[in-house]
Design a protein around this motif. Structure first.
Motif, PDB file in Angstrom:
ATOM      1  N   PRO A 685       0.819  -1.226   0.000  1.00 48.85           N
ATOM      2  CA  PRO A 685       0.000   0.000   0.000  1.00 48.85           C
ATOM      3  C   PRO A 685       0.844   1.263   0.000  1.00 48.85           C
ATOM      4  O   PRO A 685       1.936   1.305   0.573  1.00 48.85           O
ATOM      5  CB  PRO A 685      -0.816  -0.123   1.287  1.00 48.85           C
ATOM      6  CG  PRO A 685      -0.013  -1.013   2.171  1.00 48.85           C
ATOM      7  CD  PRO A 685       0.718  -1.966   1.276  1.00 48.85           C
ATOM      8  N   ASP A 686       0.345   2.300  -0.638  1.00 48.67           N
ATOM      9  CA  ASP A 686       0.972   3.615  -0.585  1.00 48.67           C
ATOM     10  C   ASP A 686       0.553   4.330   0.700  1.00 48.67           C
ATOM     11  O   ASP A 686      -0.284   3.841   1.464  1.00 48.67           O
ATOM     12  CB  ASP A 686       0.542   4.450  -1.801  1.00 48.67           C
ATOM     13  CG  ASP A 686       1.056   3.861  -3.104  1.00 48.67           C
ATOM     14  OD1 ASP A 686       2.180   3.329  -3.110  1.00 48.67           O
ATOM     15  OD2 ASP A 686       0.315   3.930  -4.108  1.00 48.67           O
ATOM     16  N   TYR A 688      -1.664   6.707   1.969  1.00 48.75           N
ATOM     17  CA  TYR A 688      -2.886   7.375   1.543  1.00 48.75           C
ATOM     18  C   TYR A 688      -3.324   8.415   2.575  1.00 48.75           C
ATOM     19  O   TYR A 688      -3.032   8.283   3.765  1.00 48.75           O
ATOM     20  CB  TYR A 688      -4.015   6.355   1.385  1.00 48.75           C
ATOM     21  CG  TYR A 688      -3.715   5.226   0.426  1.00 48.75           C
ATOM     22  CD1 TYR A 688      -3.685   5.446  -0.948  1.00 48.75           C
ATOM     23  CD2 TYR A 688      -3.482   3.936   0.890  1.00 48.75           C
ATOM     24  CE1 TYR A 688      -3.426   4.402  -1.832  1.00 48.75           C
ATOM     25  CE2 TYR A 688      -3.223   2.898   0.018  1.00 48.75           C
ATOM     26  CZ  TYR A 688      -3.188   3.129  -1.338  1.00 48.75           C
ATOM     27  OH  TYR A 688      -2.934   2.103  -2.206  1.00 48.75           O
ATOM     28  N   ARG A 697      -1.673  10.504   7.312  1.00 46.87           N
ATOM     29  CA  ARG A 697      -1.573   9.541   6.223  1.00 46.87           C
ATOM     30  C   ARG A 697      -1.333   8.146   6.798  1.00 46.87           C
ATOM     31  O   ARG A 697      -0.724   7.995   7.864  1.00 46.87           O
ATOM     32  CB  ARG A 697      -0.449   9.917   5.254  1.00 46.87           C
ATOM     33  CG  ARG A 697      -0.561  11.345   4.723  1.00 46.87           C
ATOM     34  CD  ARG A 697       0.464  11.652   3.649  1.00 46.87           C
ATOM     35  NE  ARG A 697       0.180  10.960   2.394  1.00 46.87           N
ATOM     36  CZ  ARG A 697      -0.730  11.369   1.508  1.00 46.87           C
ATOM     37  NH1 ARG A 697      -1.428  12.483   1.732  1.00 46.87           N
ATOM     38  NH2 ARG A 697      -0.938  10.705   0.390  1.00 46.87           N
ATOM     39  N   THR A 699      -0.604   3.830   5.497  1.00 46.00           N
ATOM     40  CA  THR A 699      -0.342   2.872   4.419  1.00 46.00           C
ATOM     41  C   THR A 699      -1.263   1.671   4.594  1.00 46.00           C
ATOM     42  O   THR A 699      -0.832   0.582   4.980  1.00 46.00           O
ATOM     43  CB  THR A 699       1.131   2.424   4.428  1.00 46.00           C
ATOM     44  OG1 THR A 699       1.411   1.836   5.701  1.00 46.00           O
ATOM     45  CG2 THR A 699       2.067   3.581   4.184  1.00 46.00           C
ATOM     46  N   PHE A 701      -4.917  -0.162   2.720  1.00 47.88           N
ATOM     47  CA  PHE A 701      -5.939  -0.130   1.671  1.00 47.88           C
ATOM     48  C   PHE A 701      -7.319   0.233   2.210  1.00 47.88           C
ATOM     49  O   PHE A 701      -8.175   0.725   1.471  1.00 47.88           O
ATOM     50  CB  PHE A 701      -6.020  -1.497   0.972  1.00 47.88           C
ATOM     51  CG  PHE A 701      -4.748  -1.904   0.275  1.00 47.88           C
ATOM     52  CD1 PHE A 701      -4.083  -1.031  -0.572  1.00 47.88           C
ATOM     53  CD2 PHE A 701      -4.210  -3.173   0.468  1.00 47.88           C
ATOM     54  CE1 PHE A 701      -2.914  -1.407  -1.224  1.00 47.88           C
ATOM     55  CE2 PHE A 701      -3.045  -3.558  -0.177  1.00 47.88           C
ATOM     56  CZ  PHE A 701      -2.395  -2.679  -1.021  1.00 47.88           C
ATOM     57  N   THR A 703      -8.223   2.565   3.939  1.00 48.23           N
ATOM     58  CA  THR A 703      -8.529   3.999   3.915  1.00 48.23           C
ATOM     59  C   THR A 703      -9.156   4.419   2.586  1.00 48.23           C
ATOM     60  O   THR A 703      -9.645   5.543   2.465  1.00 48.23           O
ATOM     61  CB  THR A 703      -7.250   4.836   4.144  1.00 48.23           C
ATOM     62  OG1 THR A 703      -6.328   4.579   3.077  1.00 48.23           O
ATOM     63  CG2 THR A 703      -6.598   4.477   5.486  1.00 48.23           C
ATOM     64  N   GLN A 704      -9.137   3.522   1.595  1.00 47.11           N
ATOM     65  CA  GLN A 704      -9.643   3.835   0.257  1.00 47.11           C
ATOM     66  C   GLN A 704     -10.957   3.095  -0.002  1.00 47.11           C
ATOM     67  O   GLN A 704     -10.953   1.869  -0.172  1.00 47.11           O
ATOM     68  CB  GLN A 704      -8.612   3.437  -0.797  1.00 47.11           C
ATOM     69  CG  GLN A 704      -7.238   4.066  -0.598  1.00 47.11           C
ATOM     70  CD  GLN A 704      -7.293   5.585  -0.582  1.00 47.11           C
ATOM     71  OE1 GLN A 704      -7.661   6.213  -1.563  1.00 47.11           O
ATOM     72  NE2 GLN A 704      -6.936   6.181   0.557  1.00 47.11           N
ATOM     73  N   HIS A 707     -11.068   0.761  -3.204  1.00 43.67           N
ATOM     74  CA  HIS A 707      -9.947  -0.128  -3.488  1.00 43.67           C
ATOM     75  C   HIS A 707     -10.444  -1.568  -3.640  1.00 43.67           C
ATOM     76  O   HIS A 707     -11.448  -1.970  -3.047  1.00 43.67           O
ATOM     77  CB  HIS A 707      -8.900  -0.040  -2.371  1.00 43.67           C
ATOM     78  CG  HIS A 707      -7.577  -0.622  -2.749  1.00 43.67           C
ATOM     79  ND1 HIS A 707      -7.287  -1.966  -2.618  1.00 43.67           N
ATOM     80  CD2 HIS A 707      -6.464  -0.049  -3.279  1.00 43.67           C
ATOM     81  CE1 HIS A 707      -6.054  -2.190  -3.026  1.00 43.67           C
ATOM     82  NE2 HIS A 707      -5.529  -1.048  -3.433  1.00 43.67           N
TER      83      HIS A 707
END
Length: 733
Positions: A685-686, A688, A697, A699, A701, A703-704, A707
């Motif tokens: 994961p980036d 986010y 922020r 890292t 998924f 949080t999206q 996704h």
């Protein structure tokens, strides 16, 4: 009312005492007088209870534990009466046992778990050998005993074959501590005395072991005496709590009573001084003054020099015990007034709002003091002779971290032992060269400057002066053969050569006074061993500040201090930041301390896991709205002053951190994450955006909302059994 002496007789019904302590004292003869480190203590320990014994360093906790086993080291003398009541058979006078009787009693009836697991094991013998020798020396059937050993290790979430075949250094701290608990249980004792068993462990391991204790108590029919300096730590597990002050019990009672309605001024002040996640920041206050010298304990109530309720009666007459309610007893003449006089939240608490605290917004300048860009620090593990022809394992201590630290900024790095916090911090201040990425000071790559290939605008001496460190153990960082004055004069001689001897002395005296070491003329001539831990840390801070640094790495600066001193030390760090206009990079394993520092400085908390920052943001977002499952696990593991948390389900699959030489694929946390799905194994994961707060922020998924994580299949538990198991101790922080 005062409790009569009949209170201390063994109850005939309704309770079942297993250890009865009457007027127990421990003393040492010293050149300057008798040092009494346990003073006329009386207590009943009931069968199958967990009793927490809490107190500051030097309060007598360890001596109380040693006295229960008649194990006080020479030349200490133990007096009084300690009686053990076995489930079957006659009472045992512990202090009257023969050498052979003590040997049997200490392992077979009452067993001890010490603070330092590593020092409890012979480093050149495998773990299995320790169990075999213990069983053999007590004439136990070794085969049956080893089968019991394997069962206990499994109960402690350890792989028996792997642990028994390992040397102590091949196990992580948490694994060694659990192996030591198993060793203490192998001879089936009735009582387990645990002396600071989790002090050297990080929060997740502490909380996991605490959670295990209740199961162990029921499964093995144990009575547990849990000794700690950290009151919130035993809130989950203890039935009763005894608070030690100046070598005697100040208050004893049920855990919920002590936490919610403490009646001794010291207990109430201790609770107020404890950093936690729920109380208002400004409600936390240090306990003023210091504990007494064991050679010179004050007459009357030993707490009266520090007590806001003290009067002439307290100075003249030793109090109590007074009965508060049933099993709740207190040694204080004015216990009925304590709750009103020392409220847990002061009457002016309404003034302590967000406006009074620093805010993250507009706190930092546009140009960072130090900037890390995709930094990597990889170490090759040492190999043995037979590994000469194989490739060495590589520990990825820091793996792709980017972070900016600004003027008057504060960033707190939080995570478990072995996650890379300290390595990251040392890299940021130029004490560790990265193996990848770059570290810049004021826009200049510091390792180019070190190599002489920089632009010439900044020299290496300026960088070294501007980036400083304060170590976790100040005692080891101060020269034991140099007085305070000599240690503090050194940076002034080097960096302020225009000052003469008198000017240097006056500046040092002024700073000693500024940090509360008064009279400074007294402290300036002392050696480090003549200072307390808090005083040593103050000297280390002054030495760093004398460089006029722009960034200080404070590596666990309060973890070695008593809970009652932590708020005071953190307040001092914050005052010094205001005075010297410096920035901080803190390293901590404790979210409560991280919240305190970051909230009062307007800083950020960065959560580190296996060499990566998995979440970063303002403290209120990290504490109250954590988005990464690992942050949520740290939040769960943080001790709270709440006796009702024990039933919470742990938000984590596994106790032990994976091997840093072979981190899991995809999201590195997926092997321990209860929310992980198949995509977490395959994709990394980036960082986010995790909330409306721009600097928050994570890292993860989750949080999206759009996704593919949400349509991915759950991970098969069986697949995780072989992933990420550490083959050796995790890397140093």
């Amino acid at each position: 009312m005062t409790v009569s002496e009949s209170h201390y007789t063994r109850p005939s019904s309704g309770t079942d005492t297993i250890l009865e302590v009457r007027n127990a004292s421990v003393s040492f003869d010293m050149e300057r007088g008798e040092s009494r480190v346990l003073d006329d203590v009386s207590i009943d320990i009931e069968r199958n209870e967990v009793i927490g014994v809490v107190g500051e360093s030097g309060s007598g906790k360890s001596m109380f534990a040693s006295a229960l086993l008649d194990a006080v080291p020479d030349p200490g003398i133990t007096t009084g009466d300690i009686t053990y009541y076995p489930e079957q058979g006659d009472p045992v006078d512990v202090l009257d046992l023969s050498k052979q009787g003590l040997k049997e009693f200490r392992w077979e009836d009452v067993s001890m778990v010490f603070q330092g697991a590593m020092s409890s094991f012979n480093p050149v013998r495998k773990i299995e050998t320790h169990f075999v020798e213990t069983l053999d020396s007590h004439n136990y059937n070794v085969d049956e005993g080893m089968e019991r050993t394997r069962e206990i290790l499994r109960d402690l979430y350890l792989d028996p074959e792997r642990v028994l075949d390992a040397y102590p250094h091949e196990l992580s701290g948490g694994m060694k501590q659990r192996a030591l608990i198993a060793l203490s249980l192998v001879l089936e004792p009735e009582v387990l005395v645990m002396d600071e068993p989790t002090a050297a462990l990080d929060l997740l391991m502490q909380r996991s072991i605490i959670a295990l204790l209740q199961d162990l108590k029921e499964r093995y029919d144990l009575t547990i005496v849990f000794i700690t300096h950290d009151l919130p730590l035993v809130a989950d597990v203890a039935d009763r709590v005894g608070v030690l002050y100046a070598f005697e019990f100040a208050e004893i009672g049920p855990t919920d009573e002590i936490l919610e309605h403490a009646t001794h001024p010291y207990t109430r002040l201790l609770l107020k001084s404890t950093p936690n996640l729920e109380s208002p920041i400004e409600a936390m206050r240090p306990v003023e003054g210091s504990a007494p010298d064991p050679v010179n304990v004050p007459a009357g109530c030993s707490f009266h020099p520090r007590c806001p309720l003290a009067d002439e009666q307290c100075e003249a007459t030793d109090p109590g015990p007074y009965e508060v309610d049933g099993d709740h007893h207190v040694h204080c003449h004015h216990w009925e007034d304590a709750e009103e006089t020392i409220p847990m939240v002061d009457s002016d608490i309404d003034q302590y709002d967000d406006v009074a605290l620093a805010t993250t917004a507009d706190q930092s300048s546009d140009d960072p003091v130090v900037s890390l860009d995709d930094v990597e620090v990889h170490f090759e593990k040492e190999t043995g002779f037979f590994d000469f022809f194989s490739d060495p394992d590589v520990v990825r201590a820091v793996d792709g971290v980017s972070l900016d630290v600004y003027e008057n900024d504060a960033v707190v790095l939080v995570g478990e032992s072995g996650c890379g916090k300290t390595t990251l911090g040392k890299t940021a201040v130029g004490l560790q060269e990265p193996t990848g990425g770059s570290v810049e000071y004021r826009g200049e790559d510091i390792w180019d400057v070190n190599a002489g290939t920089g632009s010439g605008d900044v020299d290496w001496e300026t960088i070294r002066r501007s980036l400083q460190i304060v170590h976790q153990d100040p005692g080891s960082s101060l020269n034991p053969h140099r007085r305070v004055k000599a240690s503090l004069e050194e940076p002034l001689r080097r960096w302020n050569d225009e000052l003469d001897g008198n000017d240097r002395t006056q500046r040092i005296l002024s700073l000693l006074k500024h940090v509360g070491m008064e009279p400074p003329e007294d402290y300036i001539e002392r050696y480090p061993h003549q200072l307390s831990g808090g005083e040593q840390q103050r000297v280390a801070l002054i030495r760093a500040m004398l460089m006029n640094p722009e960034l200080i790495l404070a590596d666990e600066p309060v973890s070695a201090l008593d809970v009652s001193l932590r708020v005071e030390m953190m307040d001092l760090l914050i005052r010094l930041q205001d005075t010297f206009d410096t920035s901080y990079l803190f390293v901590s394993h404790d979210l409560s301390n991280a919240r305190y520092i970051a909230r009062k400085t307007g800083g950020r908390i960065a959560v580190v896991y296996l060499g990566e920052i998995v979440e970063i943001g303002p403290p209120e977002q990290i504490i109250n709205d954590p988005q990464h499952p690992y942050t949520q696990a740290l939040r769960w593991a943080t001790p709270e002053l709440d006796a009702d948390r024990g039933a919470e389900e742990p938000p984590i699959r596994k106790i032990d951190i994976p091997d840093p030489t072979d981190p899991p694929s995809g999201c590195r946390y997926h092997t321990r994450c209860p929310e992980a799905r198949e995509v977490c194994k395959q994709q990394t994961p980036d960082a986010y955006a995790a909330s409306d707060e721009q600097s928050h922020r994570a890292t993860c998924f989750r949080t999206q909302p759009d996704h593919e994580y949400w349509t991915s299949s759950p991970i098969d538990e069986a697949d995780l059994e072989t992933v990420g198991a550490p083959d050796a101790a995790a890397s140093d922080d």
